[in-house]
Design a protein around this motif. Structure first.
Motif, PDB file in Angstrom:
ATOM      1  N   LYS A 166      25.284   9.333   3.166  1.00  0.00           N
ATOM      2  CA  LYS A 166      26.041   9.015   2.589  1.00  0.00           C
ATOM      3  C   LYS A 166      26.956  10.493   2.710  1.00  0.00           C
ATOM      4  CE  LYS A 166      25.275   5.866  -1.477  1.00  0.00           C
ATOM      5  NZ  LYS A 166      24.802   5.864  -2.859  1.00  0.00           N
ATOM      6  N   ARG A 167      26.259  11.574   2.697  1.00  0.00           N
ATOM      7  CA  ARG A 167      26.627  12.866   2.854  1.00  0.00           C
ATOM      8  C   ARG A 167      27.139  13.007   4.605  1.00  0.00           C
ATOM      9  NH1 ARG A 167      26.600  18.095   1.759  1.00  0.00           N
ATOM     10  NH2 ARG A 167      25.935  19.606   3.507  1.00  0.00           N
ATOM     11  N   TYR A 168      26.092  12.648   5.645  1.00  0.00           N
ATOM     12  CA  TYR A 168      27.112  13.040   6.963  1.00  0.00           C
ATOM     13  C   TYR A 168      27.862  11.958   7.431  1.00  0.00           C
ATOM     14  CZ  TYR A 168      23.302  16.820   6.747  1.00  0.00           C
ATOM     15  OH  TYR A 168      22.988  18.179   6.445  1.00  0.00           O
ATOM     16  N   THR A 189       0.591  -1.537  -0.240  1.00  0.00           N
ATOM     17  CA  THR A 189       0.094   0.222  -0.352  1.00  0.00           C
ATOM     18  C   THR A 189       0.911   1.046  -0.113  1.00  0.00           C
ATOM     19  OG1 THR A 189      -1.923  -1.357   1.664  1.00  0.00           O
ATOM     20  CG2 THR A 189      -1.761   1.254   1.055  1.00  0.00           C
ATOM     21  N   HIS A 190       2.083   1.527   0.801  1.00  0.00           N
ATOM     22  CA  HIS A 190       2.640   2.178   0.930  1.00  0.00           C
ATOM     23  C   HIS A 190       3.976   2.544   0.392  1.00  0.00           C
ATOM     24  CE1 HIS A 190       0.044   2.040   4.545  1.00  0.00           C
ATOM     25  NE2 HIS A 190      -0.197   3.633   4.338  1.00  0.00           N
ATOM     26  N   TRP A 191       4.093   1.928  -0.819  1.00  0.00           N
ATOM     27  CA  TRP A 191       5.246   1.389  -1.210  1.00  0.00           C
ATOM     28  C   TRP A 191       6.464   2.712  -1.904  1.00  0.00           C
ATOM     29  CZ3 TRP A 191       6.409   3.202  -6.198  1.00  0.00           C
ATOM     30  CH2 TRP A 191       5.618   2.752  -6.771  1.00  0.00           C
ATOM     31  N   PRO A 192       5.819   3.526  -2.421  1.00  0.00           N
ATOM     32  CA  PRO A 192       6.170   4.828  -2.925  1.00  0.00           C
ATOM     33  C   PRO A 192       6.517   5.767  -1.635  1.00  0.00           C
ATOM     34  CG  PRO A 192       3.919   4.773  -4.290  1.00  0.00           C
ATOM     35  CD  PRO A 192       4.180   3.701  -2.704  1.00  0.00           C
ATOM     36  N   THR A 193       6.307   5.584  -0.317  1.00  0.00           N
ATOM     37  CA  THR A 193       6.417   6.352   0.104  1.00  0.00           C
ATOM     38  C   THR A 193       7.916   5.872   1.076  1.00  0.00           C
ATOM     39  OG1 THR A 193       4.330   7.336   1.388  1.00  0.00           O
ATOM     40  CG2 THR A 193       5.994   7.236   3.100  1.00  0.00           C
ATOM     41  N   ILE A 194       7.886   4.559   1.431  1.00  0.00           N
ATOM     42  CA  ILE A 194       9.237   3.802   1.165  1.00  0.00           C
ATOM     43  C   ILE A 194       9.940   3.770   1.020  1.00  0.00           C
ATOM     44  CG2 ILE A 194       9.873   0.776   1.968  1.00  0.00           C
ATOM     45  CD1 ILE A 194       6.972   0.638   3.148  1.00  0.00           C
ATOM     46  N   LEU A 195       9.473   3.475  -0.443  1.00  0.00           N
ATOM     47  CA  LEU A 195      11.030   3.649  -2.002  1.00  0.00           C
ATOM     48  C   LEU A 195      11.603   5.344  -1.641  1.00  0.00           C
ATOM     49  CD1 LEU A 195      13.030   3.095  -3.639  1.00  0.00           C
ATOM     50  CD2 LEU A 195      10.618   3.589  -5.645  1.00  0.00           C
ATOM     51  N   VAL A 196      10.472   6.651  -1.168  1.00  0.00           N
ATOM     52  CA  VAL A 196      10.866   7.357  -1.170  1.00  0.00           C
ATOM     53  C   VAL A 196      11.518   8.000  -0.151  1.00  0.00           C
ATOM     54  CG1 VAL A 196      10.199  10.185  -0.845  1.00  0.00           C
ATOM     55  CG2 VAL A 196       8.862   8.640  -2.731  1.00  0.00           C
ATOM     56  N   THR A 197      11.274   7.412   1.699  1.00  0.00           N
ATOM     57  CA  THR A 197      12.106   7.405   2.499  1.00  0.00           C
ATOM     58  C   THR A 197      13.651   6.868   2.341  1.00  0.00           C
ATOM     59  OG1 THR A 197      10.082   7.578   3.994  1.00  0.00           O
ATOM     60  CG2 THR A 197      12.043   6.616   5.186  1.00  0.00           C
ATOM     61  N   PHE A 198      13.322   5.447   1.545  1.00  0.00           N
ATOM     62  CA  PHE A 198      14.857   4.770   1.496  1.00  0.00           C
ATOM     63  C   PHE A 198      15.452   5.578   0.924  1.00  0.00           C
ATOM     64  CE2 PHE A 198      17.580   1.955  -1.124  1.00  0.00           C
ATOM     65  CZ  PHE A 198      18.409   1.444   0.595  1.00  0.00           C
ATOM     66  N   ILE A 199      15.402   6.027  -0.198  1.00  0.00           N
ATOM     67  CA  ILE A 199      16.402   6.934  -1.092  1.00  0.00           C
ATOM     68  C   ILE A 199      16.830   8.103  -0.180  1.00  0.00           C
ATOM     69  CG2 ILE A 199      16.094   8.861  -2.852  1.00  0.00           C
ATOM     70  CD1 ILE A 199      14.445   5.944  -4.426  1.00  0.00           C
ATOM     71  N   VAL A 200      15.597   8.670   1.068  1.00  0.00           N
ATOM     72  CA  VAL A 200      16.978   9.796   1.157  1.00  0.00           C
ATOM     73  C   VAL A 200      17.030   9.539   2.316  1.00  0.00           C
ATOM     74  CG1 VAL A 200      15.700  12.018   3.257  1.00  0.00           C
ATOM     75  CG2 VAL A 200      14.849  11.243   1.194  1.00  0.00           C
ATOM     76  N   LEU A 201      16.921   8.652   3.131  1.00  0.00           N
ATOM     77  CA  LEU A 201      17.465   8.080   4.261  1.00  0.00           C
ATOM     78  C   LEU A 201      19.147   7.712   3.439  1.00  0.00           C
ATOM     79  CD1 LEU A 201      14.994   6.543   6.500  1.00  0.00           C
ATOM     80  CD2 LEU A 201      16.088   8.992   6.859  1.00  0.00           C
TER      81      LEU A 201
END
Length: 323
Positions: free
Chosen positions: A40-42, A23-35
């Motif tokens: 990688k940055r910090y 149901t929430h795969w888009p949210t999970i995918l975006v959250t994973f990419i952002v995290l």
């Protein structure tokens, strides 16, 4: 001894998690990419170096910079803004220092080429430019250096002179007919390109490609190389994409996408075929030619001396890479 038993609730929990993910795969995918980008940055050892925010999280900044053809200008601007060391990717920095360049680019310093070079064809047999293994590169370089020696070039100079004479005759021909009506401009840049490729053809395969004679880019060979270099530069920033694109096995079934159909690739394969089988008696020389020691002959001789370290695929790769 205790025994752990899974209750009947386990399948239900799994079903709930699966249902939530569907149901929430888009949210999970975006959250994973952002995290992942923030990690990688910090949490990278390079976090102390300044640079564009996007570049520290993803390689998309490099893709964008390369696709616009502004990488050289972007890097200069970044160094003016941030200083001699700039972070330009999650795992990459750009250094503006001549002393550092000398150290980084010297052999044996354990600064190795990246997978960027693996994108350049042919991937199965890298040439001396694209080979990232230092020991293998050294072996190939020893063989490839021979045909570029001064003695080898002097032996080939008469054939290069012929190409120079043809080039000059094309210029004189244009000058003599410059006043003709509807005369097209003489593009010196194009003709220098034709001249360079015809010389390389003489040096590598004992025959030219016919660019100067035709006065045009035969079979769009130069245009194809330019397009390939654009692809290499952009996709090389994210080499994994190459497996979905040019290295995709489906490409070989599409004639206009197969690299084997390009003029220079085809000529290299044809010339190798004319000199096979490779034997010490023929020494890699063109059987129907004038006996000149061209690049391909020298590479074949290098293969015959050590067929395990310098295989037939290497002969093709180095000859093709010379173009």
């Amino acid at each position: 001894m205790g025994v752990l038993k899974l209750g009947n609730s386990s399948p239900a929990v799994f079903t709930t998690i699966l249902s939530f993910a569907k149901t929430h795969w888009p949210t999970i995918l975006v959250t994973f990419i952002v995290l992942r980008g923030l990690a990688k940055r910090y949490f990278s050892p390079l976090r102390k170096y300044p640079g564009p925010f996007l570049a520290s999280c993803t390689r998309l900044w490099k893709v964008w910079s390369t696709a616009r053809g502004r990488t050289h200008l972007d890097h200069i601007e970044l160094h003016r803004k941030y200083g001699p060391v700039v972070r330009i990717a999650p795992n990459e920095v750009s250094i503006s220092n001549p002393e550092a360049a000398r150290m980084l680019l010297s052999a044996g310093k354990r600064f190795f080429k990246t997978k960027f070079y693996a994108v350049f064809p042919p991937p199965e047999n890298p040439d001396i430019f694209t080979e990232i293994r230092e020991d293998v590169h050294a072996t190939k370089k020893r063989v490839a250096n021979v045909p570029y020696s001064m003695a080898a070039m002097q032996q080939l100079s008469p054939f290069i002179d012929d190409t120079i004479e043809l080039f000059m005759s094309k210029i004189e021909e244009y000058i003599n007919h410059a006043q003709s009506p509807n005369k097209k401009p003489f593009d010196l840049g194009d003709y220098l390109h034709y001249f360079a490729f015809d010389v390389l053809g003489e040096v590598a395969f004992s025959r030219n490609f016919g660019f100067l004679k035709e006065g045009r880019d035969v079979e769009n060979a130069i245009k194809t190389i330019d397009k390939s270099q654009t692809y290499n530069g952009i996709v090389g920033q994210v080499p994994e994409l190459d497996y979905l694109l040019r290295r995709n096995p489906l490409w070989k079934f599409i004639p206009w996408l197969s690299t084997k159909n390009a003029l220079i690739t085809r000529m290299a394969l044809e010339e190798m075929g004319k000199r096979q089988p490779f034997t010490k008696d023929t020494a890699g020389l063109l059987r129907t030619g004038d006996g000149r020691q061209d690049l391909l002959a020298s590479l074949i001789q290098g293969h015959l001396k050590d067929p395990e370290k310098f295989v037939e695929g290497d002969v093709f790769a180095v000859a093709h890479g010379a173009m």
